[in-house]
Design a protein around this motif. Structure first.
Motif: not given
Length: 321
Positions: A88-92, A96-98
């Motif tokens: 989901s982070m690759s699109n945002s 910092s990783k939750p």
């Protein structure tokens, strides 16, 4: 619910049941396409993994087996959730990783032992594993269980779960435990565009699960013209979408049914949709009021849908929702 069976000879390798509380999206991730992910987890861990039925926003995942199989299953779940976070982070743009977060459901009678005298046990767990551990202050609805939230890296979570298991084995539950059961979606309460919806806890759940259609439905059902840009249809309830704003105008004589007595209805809509909703003051000479909704496309469409449902019930005399 199974009770803990302590095998002769003691040791940690005893049969234990751990219950997890998950949101629908998390459950979907664990089940995988055609149930492949959960099947693989069952086979590789050796633990029994059962997922509660029901059209609910929350589901219970029960993991049963000797403790070593439970730890393997937990590790697989924690790593799967981490993978989901990375994807989901690759699109945002967030850097910092939750942390990964798991919610255990534990009989309240065992929570005292988990917390320890003056919070000593929970502090020791946090310090020795690096995971954050929180025991909910209130019991889950209609049960004698509490949610225990563990968050951190998958490695920290696995270490923490091991320590929780040790405490649960050392301090069995006292008295009868009423297990928490997420409420299934009750009978449909709203009919809209040929689609039934139910209000469930803090959510409006399409019945059956057709969240992707909810947005288009909300747009079709709009009895007034929205101002500004309409948000595009969204794939599922993706809460990671960036916040956007949507504006509506409502006739003055209908605003009361949306606000409710002392703001009760508008607060319900805010809670259910997760969106921020501002109602502008009445403009002199204007017969309309402006409502500004801010949130993800999913929040906005839920808020719109609920506002429309209130208007429809007022106009058609369906009574209060």
């Amino acid at each position: 619910m199974e009770t803990t069976k302590i095998q002769p000879g003691g040791g940690l390798n005893v049969t234990l049941t751990i219950r997890l509380l998950m949101h629908g999206k998390e459950v979907g991730s664990i089940i995988g396409k055609k149930g492949e992910t959960v099947k693989k987890m069952r086979e590789e861990s050796g633990a029994r993994i059962n997922i509660s039925e029901g059209n609910c926003p929350e589901r219970i995942v029960t993991i049963t087996g000797p403790t070593d199989t439970i730890f393997k299953a937990f590790a697989m779940i924690a790593y799967k959730f981490e993978e989901d976070i990375i994807n989901s982070m690759s699109n945002s743009p967030a850097t910092s990783k939750p942390p990964v977060t798991l919610r255990l459901v534990v009989p309240a009678s065992q929570c005292g032992s988990l917390i320890g005298k003056g919070g000593s046990k929970i502090k020791e767990m946090r310090e020795s594993t690096g995971a954050q551990v929180q025991v909910a202050g209130d019991m889950l609805p209609n049960s004698t269980e509490r949610a225990v939230t563990i968050s951190g890296t998958p490695e920290a979570i696995i270490q923490c779960v091991k320590q929780v298991c040790v405490v649960m084995l050392e301090s069995p539950p006292k008295g009868a435990t009423i297990p928490y059961r997420p409420k299934p979606a009750s009978t449909p309460v709203i009919f809209s565009g040929g689609q039934a919806y139910t209000i469930q806890g803090q959510y409006a759940i399409p019945h059956p699960d057709q969240l992707t259609k909810l947005h288009q439905l909300a747009m079709q059902q709009t009895p007034f013209t929205p101002l500004g840009q309409t948000t595009p249809a969204f794939p599922g309830l993706d809460t990671s979408s960036p916040a956007s704003t949507h504006e509506l105008t409502i006739p003055n004589d209908l605003i009361g049914c949306i606000i409710g007595r002392q703001g009760t209805k508008i607060n319900e809509i805010r809670q259910m949709s997760g969106a921020q909703i501002k109602i502008a003051n009445a403009m002199e000479g204007s017969s309309e009021r402006q409502i500004t909704i801010t949130g993800t496309p999913a929040n906005i469409s839920l808020a719109q849908y609920l506002i429309n449902a209130r208007l429809t019930s007022e106009v058609t005399g369906m009574g209060t929702l």
